[in-house]
Design a protein around this motif. Structure first.
Motif, PDB file in Angstrom:
ATOM      1  N   GLN A 179       0.828  -1.203   0.000  1.00 16.44           N
ATOM      2  CA  GLN A 179       0.000   0.000   0.000  1.00 16.44           C
ATOM      3  C   GLN A 179       0.864   1.255   0.000  1.00 16.44           C
ATOM      4  OE1 GLN A 179      -3.234  -0.021  -0.432  1.00 16.44           O
ATOM      5  NE2 GLN A 179      -3.388   2.213  -0.371  1.00 16.44           N
ATOM      6  N   HIS A 180       1.993   1.207   0.695  1.00 16.05           N
ATOM      7  CA  HIS A 180       2.898   2.358   0.712  1.00 16.05           C
ATOM      8  C   HIS A 180       3.423   2.643  -0.693  1.00 16.05           C
ATOM      9  CE1 HIS A 180       5.847   5.242   2.091  1.00 16.05           C
ATOM     10  NE2 HIS A 180       6.831   4.536   1.528  1.00 16.05           N
ATOM     11  N   LEU A 181       3.772   1.603  -1.424  1.00 13.95           N
ATOM     12  CA  LEU A 181       4.236   1.788  -2.801  1.00 13.95           C
ATOM     13  C   LEU A 181       3.123   2.383  -3.672  1.00 13.95           C
ATOM     14  CD1 LEU A 181       6.209  -1.553  -3.340  1.00 13.95           C
ATOM     15  CD2 LEU A 181       7.166   0.731  -2.915  1.00 13.95           C
ATOM     16  N   ILE A 182       1.927   1.855  -3.497  1.00 18.94           N
ATOM     17  CA  ILE A 182       0.778   2.332  -4.290  1.00 18.94           C
ATOM     18  C   ILE A 182       0.477   3.797  -3.973  1.00 18.94           C
ATOM     19  CG2 ILE A 182      -1.703   2.035  -4.685  1.00 18.94           C
ATOM     20  CD1 ILE A 182      -1.248  -0.989  -4.126  1.00 18.94           C
ATOM     21  N   GLU A 183       0.529   4.148  -2.701  1.00 18.31           N
ATOM     22  CA  GLU A 183       0.258   5.539  -2.309  1.00 18.31           C
ATOM     23  C   GLU A 183       1.298   6.494  -2.869  1.00 18.31           C
ATOM     24  OE1 GLU A 183       0.143   5.309   1.910  1.00 18.31           O
ATOM     25  OE2 GLU A 183      -1.958   4.635   1.996  1.00 18.31           O
ATOM     26  N   ASN A 184       2.473   5.973  -3.186  1.00 16.85           N
ATOM     27  CA  ASN A 184       3.528   6.793  -3.790  1.00 16.85           C
ATOM     28  C   ASN A 184       3.502   6.732  -5.314  1.00 16.85           C
ATOM     29  OD1 ASN A 184       5.742   8.064  -1.809  1.00 16.85           O
ATOM     30  ND2 ASN A 184       4.858   6.248  -0.842  1.00 16.85           N
ATOM     31  N   GLY A 185       2.367   6.269  -5.860  1.00 17.98           N
ATOM     32  CA  GLY A 185       2.145   6.321  -7.293  1.00 17.98           C
ATOM     33  C   GLY A 185       2.634   5.124  -8.087  1.00 17.98           C
ATOM     34  N   HIS A 186       3.090   4.071  -7.430  1.00 13.91           N
ATOM     35  CA  HIS A 186       3.599   2.890  -8.142  1.00 13.91           C
ATOM     36  C   HIS A 186       2.449   1.953  -8.519  1.00 13.91           C
ATOM     37  CE1 HIS A 186       7.878   3.771  -7.430  1.00 13.91           C
ATOM     38  NE2 HIS A 186       7.460   4.284  -6.278  1.00 13.91           N
ATOM     39  N   LYS A 187       2.420   1.588  -9.788  1.00 12.98           N
ATOM     40  CA  LYS A 187       1.418   0.648 -10.295  1.00 12.98           C
ATOM     41  C   LYS A 187       2.060  -0.627 -10.832  1.00 12.98           C
ATOM     42  CE  LYS A 187      -1.804   4.369 -11.557  1.00 12.98           C
ATOM     43  NZ  LYS A 187      -2.594   4.997 -12.646  1.00 12.98           N
ATOM     44  N   ASP A 188       3.316  -0.510 -11.232  1.00  9.26           N
ATOM     45  CA  ASP A 188       4.047  -1.664 -11.773  1.00  9.26           C
ATOM     46  C   ASP A 188       4.998  -2.164 -10.690  1.00  9.26           C
ATOM     47  OD1 ASP A 188       2.813  -1.296 -14.272  1.00  9.26           O
ATOM     48  OD2 ASP A 188       4.286   0.233 -14.801  1.00  9.26           O
ATOM     49  N   ILE A 189       4.534  -3.146  -9.919  1.00  9.79           N
ATOM     50  CA  ILE A 189       5.257  -3.577  -8.719  1.00  9.79           C
ATOM     51  C   ILE A 189       5.621  -5.053  -8.819  1.00  9.79           C
ATOM     52  CG2 ILE A 189       5.183  -3.749  -6.207  1.00  9.79           C
ATOM     53  CD1 ILE A 189       2.956  -1.599  -6.266  1.00  9.79           C
ATOM     54  N   ALA A 190       6.896  -5.339  -8.677  1.00  9.34           N
ATOM     55  CA  ALA A 190       7.381  -6.718  -8.624  1.00  9.34           C
ATOM     56  C   ALA A 190       7.559  -7.131  -7.166  1.00  9.34           C
ATOM     57  CB  ALA A 190       8.705  -6.846  -9.378  1.00  9.34           C
ATOM     58  N   VAL A 191       7.714  -8.433  -6.942  1.00  6.31           N
ATOM     59  CA  VAL A 191       7.895  -8.930  -5.584  1.00  6.31           C
ATOM     60  C   VAL A 191       8.941 -10.040  -5.596  1.00  6.31           C
ATOM     61  CG1 VAL A 191       5.993 -10.590  -5.804  1.00  6.31           C
ATOM     62  CG2 VAL A 191       6.706  -9.837  -3.541  1.00  6.31           C
ATOM     63  N   ILE A 192       9.843  -9.980  -4.620  1.00  3.24           N
ATOM     64  CA  ILE A 192      10.794 -11.071  -4.396  1.00  3.24           C
ATOM     65  C   ILE A 192      10.409 -11.710  -3.075  1.00  3.24           C
ATOM     66  CG2 ILE A 192      13.208 -11.712  -4.061  1.00  3.24           C
ATOM     67  CD1 ILE A 192      14.020  -9.321  -5.736  1.00  3.24           C
ATOM     68  N   THR A 193       9.793 -12.867  -3.178  1.00  4.62           N
ATOM     69  CA  THR A 193       9.274 -13.548  -1.995  1.00  4.62           C
ATOM     70  C   THR A 193      10.356 -14.408  -1.367  1.00  4.62           C
ATOM     71  OG1 THR A 193       8.573 -15.599  -3.075  1.00  4.62           O
ATOM     72  CG2 THR A 193       7.076 -13.705  -3.216  1.00  4.62           C
ATOM     73  N   GLY A 194      10.064 -14.937  -0.195  1.00  5.37           N
ATOM     74  CA  GLY A 194      10.854 -16.038   0.329  1.00  5.37           C
ATOM     75  C   GLY A 194      10.286 -17.317  -0.245  1.00  5.37           C
ATOM     76  N   ASN A 195      10.736 -18.448   0.276  1.00  7.82           N
ATOM     77  CA  ASN A 195      10.205 -19.745  -0.154  1.00  7.82           C
ATOM     78  C   ASN A 195       8.711 -19.799   0.159  1.00  7.82           C
ATOM     79  OD1 ASN A 195       9.503 -22.514  -0.313  1.00  7.82           O
ATOM     80  ND2 ASN A 195      11.659 -23.064  -0.083  1.00  7.82           N
ATOM     81  N   LEU A 196       7.896 -19.933  -0.871  1.00  3.19           N
ATOM     82  CA  LEU A 196       6.443 -19.802  -0.702  1.00  3.19           C
ATOM     83  C   LEU A 196       5.781 -21.009  -0.051  1.00  3.19           C
ATOM     84  CD1 LEU A 196       5.459 -17.869  -3.947  1.00  3.19           C
ATOM     85  CD2 LEU A 196       5.315 -17.067  -1.572  1.00  3.19           C
ATOM     86  N   ASN A 197       6.574 -22.018   0.324  1.00  6.81           N
ATOM     87  CA  ASN A 197       5.966 -23.094   1.119  1.00  6.81           C
ATOM     88  C   ASN A 197       6.130 -22.826   2.619  1.00  6.81           C
ATOM     89  OD1 ASN A 197       8.594 -23.759   1.762  1.00  6.81           O
ATOM     90  ND2 ASN A 197       8.672 -25.608   0.529  1.00  6.81           N
TER      91      ASN A 197
END
Length: 339
Positions: A169-187
């Protein structure tokens, strides 16, 4: 080297009386007590810690089993536990396992031989086998786990969904719409909950989740670097921001961005998670989500000490609840401000 018999002879009392004075296991007259301590001081007598522990059934020591103390996140928890132990008069034995059941068993056997008063277990994941290992000993223990995964463990409820939502939400509030994510191990529960928060924040703002911008890391800086490198050389349109599921992966991502000749946050914004101590010294200082490692470590040890004291109310599995907080620094660019 003076013995307890030497102290007794010097003070003119029995060895039993000397033992009671040292261990405070029975009332001894004030004059006699003073005579014993004067003899101890004069003879420079140091009671055997092993002998004392056998007498009073405590060693004033705690064992702590963790995944790895190399991780800044775990290191800060260990620091808090160690400080709390010191204030309470306890020594700490620290054991790293790398989540290997054989190491867990070996460390547990060693701690039992050391006759520690209690064991604090804080690993990033558990197997049924590792739970069985801990259940086979009656030493007071606190087994911490992230998420409602097993009724045999105490639970760290860190509200990871809210934390993932907060960062996105912080990224979105700063005008970002194209957002990538680097997750940890999703299990792992901690990665799953943060990812759900991330996806929900995008959906609530009617933003599309692009599969090619979901990169699964390993909570290590090398993982963040590799994921970011692969994204940068994919030839696809780049995101304006990347949400990394911990601060050390964010450090790896920033390194990859810089090597490509790009700048953070001018070209790509980066937000992390955990607020480890060093994150404020990144270049640029990292915007992140704070989790209180000191409160977590202190709360876990406080619960363990209650179990050591045989507090009936402390015997049932407990939930230790912590709430994430956004820490704003310099790694996120506000796109709503026209230059």
């Amino acid at each position: 080297m003076a013995t307890i018999k030497d102290v007794a002879k010097y003070a003119g009392v029995s060895t039993t009386t000397v033992s009671h004075v040292i261990n405070k296991t029975r009332f001894v007259a004030e004059d006699t007590t003073k005579a014993v301590w004067a003899a101890i001081k004069e003879l420079n007598y140091s009671p055997s810690a092993v002998a004392r522990s056998l007498k009073i059934n405590t060693t004033k020591s705690i064992g702590m089993i963790i995944t790895t103390s190399e991780s800044p996140f775990f290191a800060e928890i260990v620091l808090a536990v160690e400080e709390f132990c010191y204030r309470k008069g306890y020594s700490l034995f620290l054991c790293n396992t790398q989540n290997e059941p054989e190491k867990i068993q070996n460390h547990l056997d060693m701690l039992i031989k050391k006759r520690v008063d209690g064991i604090l277990v804080m690993c990033s994941e558990y197997t049924d086998n590792s739970f069985d290992i801990f259940e086979n000993t009656n030493i007071p223990k606190v087994i911490m786990d992230w998420g409602m995964s097993d009724e045999r463990s105490d639970i760290i409820l860190d509200h990871g969904f809210e934390g993932g939502y907060l960062a996105t939400q912080h990224l979105i509030e700063n005008g970002h719409k194209d957002i990538a994510v680097i997750t940890g191990n999703l299990n792992k529960v901690i990665a799953k909950t943060r990812f759900e928060g991330f996806k929900t924040a995008l959906a609530d703002s009617n933003l599309t989740l692009r599969d090619e911008w979901v990169l699964e890391g390993d909570f290590e800086p090398e993982g963040g670097y590799e994921c970011m490198t692969n994204l940068l050389k994919s030839g696809q349109t780049l995101p304006t921001a990347v949400f990394c599921f911990n601060d050390v992966m964010a450090l790896g991502a920033i390194s990859a961005i810089t090597e490509k000749g790009l700048k953070v946050p001018q070209d790509i914004s980066v937000i992390g998670y955990d607020n480890i101590h060093s994150s404020r010294f990144y270049a640029p200082p990292l915007t992140t989500v704070h989790q209180s490692k000191s409160r977590l470590g202190a709360a876990a040890l406080e619960l363990l000490l209650e179990r050591i004291e045989d507090n009936e109310k402390a015997k049932e599995p407990k939930i230790l609840e912590f709430f994430p907080e956004l820490v704003k620094r310099s790694s996120v660019k506000n796109l709503t401000i026209k230059e």
